[in-house]
Motif scaffolding. Structure first.
Motif, short mmCIF file in Angstrom:
data_model
loop_
_atom_site.label_atom_id
_atom_site.label_comp_id
_atom_site.label_asym_id
_atom_site.label_seq_id
_atom_site.Cartn_x
_atom_site.Cartn_y
_atom_site.Cartn_z
N SER A 3 0.40 -0.54 -3.53
CA SER A 3 1.01 -0.85 -4.31
C SER A 3 2.00 -1.75 -4.24
O SER A 3 3.40 -1.36 -3.81
CB SER A 3 0.72 -0.37 -5.85
N PRO A 4 1.78 -2.79 -4.90
CA PRO A 4 0.85 -3.65 -5.85
C PRO A 4 -0.83 -3.84 -4.79
O PRO A 4 -1.54 -4.04 -5.53
CB PRO A 4 1.34 -4.69 -6.98
N SER B 113 -2.40 -2.56 -1.64
CA SER B 113 -2.53 -2.46 -0.69
C SER B 113 -3.08 -2.71 0.76
O SER B 113 -3.44 -4.02 1.06
CB SER B 113 -3.73 -1.44 -0.84
#
Length: 118
Positions: A101-102, A104
């Motif tokens: 994250s944010p 992937s």
């Protein structure tokens, strides 16, 4: 977007040492795994070593006892200390960050060449 950049490669004699560095930049909140891979001429890419944020490490059989992976989580950086290098360690060493994250994704650097002379 995440950028990854390696440094520290070069020419080293058999039995010598070298330290590789890798830094990731961009929006990185959570990382699943950070790793070093290498590709030697005529061979498939192989995992050299990996490390988690928590410090769990894993090594390829050919480098166990000689190479050490470490990380600086605050700097989103990993390192590879290479000791007692052998000619078969020659190759292009690439760093990989699996970001959770944010956004992937699996992000690679361009690689740094390591050449071990006999």
């Amino acid at each position: 977007q995440v950028q990854v950049m390696e440094s520290g490669g070069g020419l080293v004699q058999t039995g010598g040492s070298l330290r590789l560095s890798c830094a990731a930049s961009g929006r990185i909140f959570r990382v699943g795994l950070m790793a070093w891979y290498r590709q030697s001429s005529g061979k498939q890419p192989e995992l050299v070593a990996s490390i988690t944020r928590g410090g769990n490490t894993n090594y390829g059989d050919s480098v166990k006892g000689r190479f050490t992976i470490s990380s600086d989580n605050a700097k989103d950086s990993i390192y590879l200390q290479m000791n007692n290098v052998k000619p078969e360690d020659t190759g292009l060493y690439s760093c990989n960050f699996r970001v959770l994250s944010p956004v992937s994704g699996s992000f690679w650097g361009p690689g740094t060449q390591v050449t071990v002379s006999s």
